[in-house]
Write a protein that holds these residues in place. Structure first.
Motif: not given
Length: 725
Positions: A150-159
């Motif tokens: 969930x933490x990784x996805x939060x950052x990924x979906x911004x870029x």
């Protein structure tokens, strides 16, 4: 017959049943979360409950696809273990379990002394990591454990970029649909399955899900083996290279590797359990996905973990009391609700399948009802008010805070100390206003100080480290190097065996923290009381003149090395009103030693103190009074802990706040929640130093390079009082 009258203290001690048994829950999975809730409603007297988990929150798997699709915020799927543990009266240990010594009855936790148990239970979930796949550990993320993903996805979906999902089962396909919807066609999503995708579903369900994948533009590759994972690509065994800015592992559930090293019976790496959820060791239980039910094998699904919880709770209690165990009999089949990316869901059971938007609404209600159970906790019962009380007593007063929030106010302390005559020896100098004394022995100069704290957490190791760094603050504030320490411990009433376990954890933590500071733990004293209290008497050696409160000059810059807010956050946590991540961040801030900051600031500082119980305003007032000056504070420059301002805006204050406000002297302009935090009592707070203006910039650079969130917060002025702008 004459009976001796009992004091109130004696009656309180008799009313407290001694702790005799340790129950340790390893992992904050769904079963254990529900066990904690049940324990909160009906705790077992004499049993000490401990929860060990890597983080302050754990993610609810049922809402993860909705979060990835953008239907939920991150907080919606977080089970707050800090609040849950507080309500259950359990101590929360934030750490990763690495093993069990079943002979010694101990749990090994990374970075700390082992934790002893009489009865233990594991609910640590599974992992979808693929350590055997080259490049996976470096460049990919498993979907389980959910928190890291969930933490990784939060950052990924911004870029975002191209996404590759390894695994074409229900979990992988559901995740891919959520990703495709959440990214809104901004990036291509590909699912790779080594065999036939969705092989475990009925024909109708498979057809329905494949159609939905196609409608969302998700590419499905079946019958393909992944050869390796690269930073920006996935390489298949046939040589194809698929662009992948994010690679996610969702190919089945694997057991945590250390379970096979426990000496407990396993099957496929999972802990083997029987009808009572006991492992091959009757004192150790397991539930959720990390357990394999030998009497009724079932697929790994959250529904079983939820339904195991009532049986697990009852059987843990039976193991602690010698009661009768209950059998767990899982249902043969269960309804599978699968999110379809948008706010629609598919349902499958007994070979039948259908999809609709109302199924999503039904699933959403089920998920939210589950989360409400674990977040909308019943309030802690208030103590019954007395029939009458002395004039001036307030029966409705808030319970006293822990840490520095339990200190005596600055005004009362100043009045009490004003009558003392001071040092009467030539080899001893008591520095006015300072919390330490200066001893002279031959050519050596030694600083002596002592401090103790009412516990702010029941994690003895964490509390010991906080208390140790708090006591060392007075030594560092004078520019001295820590030398030696004596430990004082008051333990809650408990059996000799539990005393030994607690003292082992406390002693190991104290020695580790003092050794890191360059000091030695040389002994201590202990007793039992109504609650945990920890303190240290410390000495330090001075190689130059001490830095005292007096010496600040008009024009000096004021530097603060730690953010404010610990008193407010800890007060909120005690009332069950703080967010778990904010509490964990507060604990981490308190654990930052100030030794390096002292070394950086000491040679230039004209006055220095540690910001603790009296708050920033009170400790700055002490510098101003001793130096015969005033100060100006730039309120916007004062660093605040995560979550502190929101809590202050909601009216949360430590029980010492008003005393700090009254005792700080003239403070002008301290308005709003940021102004209120100037009077917040800090535990293990940072250093406040007055330094020459010309040295301030270089000192700030060095502090930040050393990892301190330091800030230049104001200026020393000639006019008395503190002005805030």
């Amino acid at each position: 017959m004459v009976r001796a009258a009992l004091s109130g203290y004696d009656r309180a001690m008799i009313a407290l049943p001694p702790l005799t048994r340790d129950l340790v829950l390893i992992g904050g999975g769904h079963s254990h979360a529900l066990v904690l809730r049940r324990w909160a409603m009906d705790p077992l007297p004499g049993a000490r409950l401990t929860l060990i988990d890597p983080g302050p929150v754990t993610a609810y798997s049922g809402m993860l696809p909705g979060y990835v699709a953008g239907h939920y915020a991150a907080r919606d799927l977080q089970i707050d273990l800090v609040r849950l543990a507080r309500r259950a009266g359990a101590r929360l240990v934030i750490g990763r379990a690495e093993g069990i010594d079943k002979g010694a009855r101990q749990v090994r936790v990374a970075g700390r002394a082992p934790i002893g148990f009489d009865v233990a239970s594991l609910d640590i979930g599974v992992t979808s990591a693929m350590p055997e796949l080259p490049g996976f550990a470096e460049h990919a993320v498993p979907v389980k454990p959910l928190g890291a993903f969930a933490t990784r996805w939060e950052a990924f979906r911004r870029a975002p970029g191209p996404v590759a999902v390894i695994g074409g089962g229900v979990a992988g396909v559901e995740l891919a649909m959520a990703m495709a919807h959440g990214l809104g066609r901004r990036a291509e999503v590909t699912v790779i399955e080594h065999g036939r995708a969705l092989a475990g579903t009925s024909g109708r369900a498979r057809t329905l899900l494949l159609a939905r994948l196609q409608a969302l533009g998700v590419t499905l590759i079946e019958g393909a083996e992944v050869a390796k994972v690269e930073a920006e690509a996935l390489v298949l065994a046939d040589g194809r290279r698929l662009p992948a800015a994010l690679t996610v592992g969702a190919a089945g559930a694997r057991a945590q590797g250390w379970l096979s090293e426990t000496g407990l019976e396993t099957k496929g790496g999972f802990l083997s359990v029987g009808e009572t959820l006991q492992t091959s060791d009757p004192a150790i239980f397991a539930a959720g996905d990390c357990a394999e039910m030998l009497h009724a094998p079932r697929p790994k699904a959250g529904v079983f973990a939820v339904r195991q919880a009532p049986v697990l709770a009852r059987n843990l209690r039976a193991a602690l009391t010698g009661g009768r165990m209950r059998r767990y009999s899982p249902q043969r089949d269960y309804l599978k609700l699968i999110s379809l990316g948008e706010k629609a869901a598919a349902a499958e059971k007994a070979g039948l399948a259908l999809a609709s938007h109302w199924l999503w609404r039904w699933k959403d209600r089920i998920d939210r009802r589950f989360m409400d159970k674990l977040s909308d906790l019943p309030p802690m019962p208030a103590p019954k008010p007395p029939r009458e009380s002395a004039a001036g007593a307030d029966p409705s007063a808030e319970p006293m805070c822990g840490g520095c929030g339990a200190k005596v106010g600055r005004g009362a302390l100043k009045a009490a100390l004003s009558g003392l005559t001071g040092a009467q020896r030539d080899d001893l100098e008591v520095l006015p206003g300072d919390d330490a004394a200066l001893l002279r022995m031959g050519g050596a100069r030694q600083v002596l100080s002592t401090d103790h704290l009412r516990a702010v957490t029941d994690d003895w190791s964490l509390m010991t480290r906080i208390a140790c760094l708090h006591a060392l603050g007075d030594v560092w504030a004078m520019g001295a190097q820590p030398q030696a320490a004596l430990l004082t411990v008051i333990l809650p009433r408990q059996s000799a065996e539990l005393q030994q376990r607690a003292m082992a954890e406390i002693g190991a933590a104290a020695e580790a923290e003092l050794t890191a500071a360059g000091a030695a733990l040389i002994g201590g004293h202990s007793s039992m009381g109504s609650e945990l209290t920890l303190g240290f008497s410390v000495t330090g050696l001075l190689e130059r003149d001490p830095v005292t409160l007096g010496g600040a000059r008009p024009g000096d810059a004021l530097i603060l090395t730690k953010p404010l807010g610990s008193g407010t956050i800890l007060a909120a946590e005690m009332r069950g009103a703080a967010q778990g991540p904010d509490v964990a961040a507060c604990w981490q801030a308190m654990l930052q030693p100030q030794g390096a900051a002292s070394s950086i600031l000491g040679p230039d500082a004209r006055a220095m103190t540690d910001v603790t119980g009296f708050g920033l305003a009170g400790h700055l007032a002490a510098i101003c009074e001793a130096s015969g000056c005033g100060a100006a504070i730039d309120l916007g420059a004062v660093p605040m802990m995560q979550g502190a301002e929101a809590l202050a805006a909601a009216g949360v204050k430590s029980t010492l706040w008003q005393d700090n406000r009254d005792g700080a002297g003239p403070v002008f302009g301290a308005a709003g929640q940021r102004g209120a935090l100037l009077f917040d009592p800090q535990t293990a707070g940072g250093l406040l130093a007055a330094v020459p203006q010309e040295a301030a910039e270089e000192l700030m650079t060095r502090l930040r390079a050393a990892g301190y969130p330091a800030a230049r917060i104001g200026t020393v002025e000639a006019l008395p009082g503190i002005r805030v702008a």
